[in-house]
Design a protein around this motif. Structure first.
Motif, PDB file in Angstrom:
ATOM      1  N   ALA A   5      -1.591  -6.794  -8.900  1.00 43.17           N
ATOM      2  CA  ALA A   5      -1.835  -5.382  -9.499  1.00 43.17           C
ATOM      3  C   ALA A   5      -0.651  -4.894  -9.923  1.00 43.17           C
ATOM      4  CB  ALA A   5      -2.569  -4.572  -8.474  1.00 43.17           C
ATOM      5  N   SER A   6      -0.703  -4.339 -11.132  1.00 44.70           N
ATOM      6  CA  SER A   6       0.356  -3.768 -11.764  1.00 44.70           C
ATOM      7  C   SER A   6       0.434  -2.048 -11.249  1.00 44.70           C
ATOM      8  CB  SER A   6       0.429  -3.725 -13.187  1.00 44.70           C
ATOM      9  OG  SER A   6      -0.862  -2.998 -13.649  1.00 44.70           O
ATOM     10  N   THR A   7       1.573  -1.643 -11.132  1.00 41.83           N
ATOM     11  CA  THR A   7       1.682  -0.257 -11.000  1.00 41.83           C
ATOM     12  C   THR A   7       1.688   0.756 -12.200  1.00 41.83           C
ATOM     13  OG1 THR A   7       4.075  -0.360 -11.084  1.00 41.83           O
ATOM     14  CG2 THR A   7       3.036  -0.636  -8.941  1.00 41.83           C
ATOM     15  N   ARG A 109      -2.533   3.451  -5.957  1.00 38.53           N
ATOM     16  CA  ARG A 109      -1.133   3.168  -6.318  1.00 38.53           C
ATOM     17  C   ARG A 109      -1.415   2.301  -7.775  1.00 38.53           C
ATOM     18  NH1 ARG A 109       2.523   5.582  -2.843  1.00 38.53           N
ATOM     19  NH2 ARG A 109       1.647   5.678  -0.832  1.00 38.53           N
ATOM     20  N   ALA A 110      -2.008   1.155  -7.439  1.00 32.54           N
ATOM     21  CA  ALA A 110      -2.233   0.153  -8.371  1.00 32.54           C
ATOM     22  C   ALA A 110      -2.962   0.771  -9.749  1.00 32.54           C
ATOM     23  CB  ALA A 110      -3.072  -0.957  -7.757  1.00 32.54           C
ATOM     24  N   TYR A 111      -3.832   1.792  -9.348  1.00 35.81           N
ATOM     25  CA  TYR A 111      -4.669   2.483 -10.735  1.00 35.81           C
ATOM     26  C   TYR A 111      -3.710   3.635 -11.298  1.00 35.81           C
ATOM     27  CZ  TYR A 111      -8.811  -0.328 -10.284  1.00 35.81           C
ATOM     28  OH  TYR A 111      -9.629  -1.501 -10.563  1.00 35.81           O
ATOM     29  N   GLY A 112      -2.465   3.819 -10.541  1.00 37.08           N
ATOM     30  CA  GLY A 112      -1.635   4.931 -10.958  1.00 37.08           C
ATOM     31  C   GLY A 112      -2.018   6.354 -10.885  1.00 37.08           C
ATOM     32  N   ILE A 113      -2.887   6.688  -9.839  1.00 36.17           N
ATOM     33  CA  ILE A 113      -3.564   7.885  -9.422  1.00 36.17           C
ATOM     34  C   ILE A 113      -3.132   8.228  -8.016  1.00 36.17           C
ATOM     35  CG2 ILE A 113      -5.141   7.772 -11.215  1.00 36.17           C
ATOM     36  CD1 ILE A 113      -7.271   7.483  -8.996  1.00 36.17           C
ATOM     37  N   PHE A 114      -2.361   7.794  -7.215  1.00 30.33           N
ATOM     38  CA  PHE A 114      -2.037   8.193  -5.977  1.00 30.33           C
ATOM     39  C   PHE A 114      -1.185   9.357  -6.120  1.00 30.33           C
ATOM     40  CE2 PHE A 114       0.424   8.207  -1.915  1.00 30.33           C
ATOM     41  CZ  PHE A 114      -0.954   8.190  -0.914  1.00 30.33           C
ATOM     42  N   GLN A 115      -1.348  10.514  -5.374  1.00 32.38           N
ATOM     43  CA  GLN A 115      -0.480  11.753  -5.229  1.00 32.38           C
ATOM     44  C   GLN A 115       0.252  11.815  -3.793  1.00 32.38           C
ATOM     45  OE1 GLN A 115      -1.016  13.941  -7.905  1.00 32.38           O
ATOM     46  NE2 GLN A 115      -1.924  12.106  -8.661  1.00 32.38           N
ATOM     47  N   GLU A 116       1.518  11.537  -4.007  1.00 33.33           N
ATOM     48  CA  GLU A 116       2.497  11.521  -2.530  1.00 33.33           C
ATOM     49  C   GLU A 116       2.188  12.624  -1.949  1.00 33.33           C
ATOM     50  OE1 GLU A 116       4.143   8.958  -1.674  1.00 33.33           O
ATOM     51  OE2 GLU A 116       3.830   7.675  -3.351  1.00 33.33           O
ATOM     52  N   GLY A 117       2.399  13.932  -2.488  1.00 26.39           N
ATOM     53  CA  GLY A 117       2.428  15.224  -1.649  1.00 26.39           C
ATOM     54  C   GLY A 117       1.187  15.290  -0.654  1.00 26.39           C
ATOM     55  N   GLY A 119      -0.753  12.872  -0.196  1.00 26.28           N
ATOM     56  CA  GLY A 119      -1.103  11.533   0.302  1.00 26.28           C
ATOM     57  C   GLY A 119      -2.544  11.038   0.220  1.00 26.28           C
ATOM     58  N   ALA A 120      -3.156  11.120  -1.045  1.00 23.58           N
ATOM     59  CA  ALA A 120      -4.430  11.043  -1.528  1.00 23.58           C
ATOM     60  C   ALA A 120      -4.278  10.687  -2.902  1.00 23.58           C
ATOM     61  CB  ALA A 120      -5.354  12.197  -1.070  1.00 23.58           C
ATOM     62  N   ALA A 121      -5.626   9.948  -3.309  1.00 21.29           N
ATOM     63  CA  ALA A 121      -5.905   9.658  -4.768  1.00 21.29           C
ATOM     64  C   ALA A 121      -6.202  11.010  -5.566  1.00 21.29           C
ATOM     65  CB  ALA A 121      -6.820   8.583  -4.709  1.00 21.29           C
ATOM     66  N   ALA A 122      -5.785  11.172  -6.513  1.00 29.51           N
ATOM     67  CA  ALA A 122      -6.503  12.074  -7.737  1.00 29.51           C
ATOM     68  C   ALA A 122      -7.862  11.627  -7.998  1.00 29.51           C
ATOM     69  CB  ALA A 122      -5.693  12.325  -8.899  1.00 29.51           C
ATOM     70  N   ARG A 123      -8.500  12.315  -8.702  1.00 32.27           N
ATOM     71  CA  ARG A 123      -9.859  12.107  -9.284  1.00 32.27           C
ATOM     72  C   ARG A 123      -9.934  11.305 -10.533  1.00 32.27           C
ATOM     73  NH1 ARG A 123     -13.235  15.284  -6.040  1.00 32.27           N
ATOM     74  NH2 ARG A 123     -12.132  17.123  -5.184  1.00 32.27           N
ATOM     75  N   GLY A 124      -9.906   9.919 -10.056  1.00 37.95           N
ATOM     76  CA  GLY A 124      -9.810   8.898 -10.915  1.00 37.95           C
ATOM     77  C   GLY A 124     -11.372   8.225 -11.346  1.00 37.95           C
ATOM     78  N   THR A 125     -11.879   8.012 -12.427  1.00 38.99           N
ATOM     79  CA  THR A 125     -13.037   7.232 -12.674  1.00 38.99           C
ATOM     80  C   THR A 125     -12.918   6.203 -13.783  1.00 38.99           C
ATOM     81  OG1 THR A 125     -14.173   9.056 -11.926  1.00 38.99           O
ATOM     82  CG2 THR A 125     -15.603   7.178 -13.002  1.00 38.99           C
ATOM     83  N   TYR A 126     -13.255   4.937 -13.403  1.00 33.13           N
ATOM     84  CA  TYR A 126     -12.956   3.906 -14.221  1.00 33.13           C
ATOM     85  C   TYR A 126     -14.440   3.036 -14.269  1.00 33.13           C
ATOM     86  CZ  TYR A 126      -8.383   5.235 -13.104  1.00 33.13           C
ATOM     87  OH  TYR A 126      -7.360   5.999 -12.766  1.00 33.13           O
ATOM     88  N   VAL A 127     -14.723   3.034 -15.549  1.00 27.36           N
ATOM     89  CA  VAL A 127     -16.220   2.117 -15.892  1.00 27.36           C
ATOM     90  C   VAL A 127     -15.612   0.625 -16.173  1.00 27.36           C
ATOM     91  CG1 VAL A 127     -18.211   1.995 -17.468  1.00 27.36           C
ATOM     92  CG2 VAL A 127     -17.482   4.238 -16.460  1.00 27.36           C
ATOM     93  N   ILE A 128     -16.117  -0.092 -15.334  1.00 28.58           N
ATOM     94  CA  ILE A 128     -15.514  -1.733 -15.758  1.00 28.58           C
ATOM     95  C   ILE A 128     -16.946  -2.357 -16.155  1.00 28.58           C
ATOM     96  CG2 ILE A 128     -14.510  -3.489 -14.547  1.00 28.58           C
ATOM     97  CD1 ILE A 128     -13.342  -1.315 -12.581  1.00 28.58           C
ATOM     98  N   ASP A 129     -16.697  -3.335 -17.064  1.00 28.27           N
ATOM     99  CA  ASP A 129     -17.679  -4.174 -17.744  1.00 28.27           C
ATOM    100  C   ASP A 129     -17.748  -5.398 -16.894  1.00 28.27           C
ATOM    101  OD1 ASP A 129     -15.623  -6.165 -18.564  1.00 28.27           O
ATOM    102  OD2 ASP A 129     -16.063  -5.494 -20.783  1.00 28.27           O
TER     103      ASP A 129
END
Length: 159
Positions: A5-7, A109-117, A119-129
């Motif tokens: 997985a890319s960062t 982190r792999a999706y680029g939305i981890f928030q260090e402060g 220690g949680a993910a931001a609100r990211g939604t990805y629709v994948i075909d």
């Protein structure tokens, strides 16, 4: 997480980073094993919190729209599996709540939305075909709720 997985941020038109995480029942769920179906990968910061509960209850209440689009919902947080099970049981979530607890936030982190402060993910939604390609995304901050209609429209456009 398995596979490479890319960062950094995931872009529309790129392959979704693959992962394997445990759901609220302790079962492994692997993104690439869902090929042939549409998938909505939804990151949220904290189980039992107000905005997160509102968002997941809205998905629960509209799950037929996801089923109509042949879409699997995968909701991911950095909470431990046992917390996700208790939350799922309390609020009646029948879709997968996946634990990105350890290594902490690796998939976020792999999706680029981890928030260090926090220690949680931001609100990211990805629709994948059905082929594993990201076709739509929205990335909001921790306190910014998402609109369900946005990703339902994106799913409908996939056919």
């Amino acid at each position: 997480m398995t596979g490479s997985a890319s960062t950094g941020a995931v872009e529309v038109g790129s392959p979704a980073p693959d992962f394997t995480l445990k759901n609220q029942h302790g079962q492994d769920v692997t993104l690439s094993q869902l090929r042939g179906r549409n998938v909505v990968v939804l990151f949220y910061p904290f189980a039992f919190s107000g905005i997160c509960t509102g968002e997941l209850c809205e998905i629960r209440d509209n799950l037929s729209a996801f089923n109509d689009a042949d879409a699997e919902v995968l909701a991911i947080s950095c909470d431990p599996m046992f917390s996700l099970r208790a939350w799922s049981d309390q609020d009646g979530y029948t879709f997968s709540l996946l634990s990105d607890f350890w290594p902490h936030g690796e998939v976020a982190r792999a999706y680029g939305i981890f928030q260090e402060g926090p220690g949680a993910a931001a609100r990211g939604t990805y629709v994948i075909d059905r082929e594993g390609v990201v076709r739509w995304k929205i990335e909001n901050g921790l306190g910014d709720a998402r609109e369900l209609n946005g990703y339902l429209q994106a799913l409908q456009s996939l056919g």
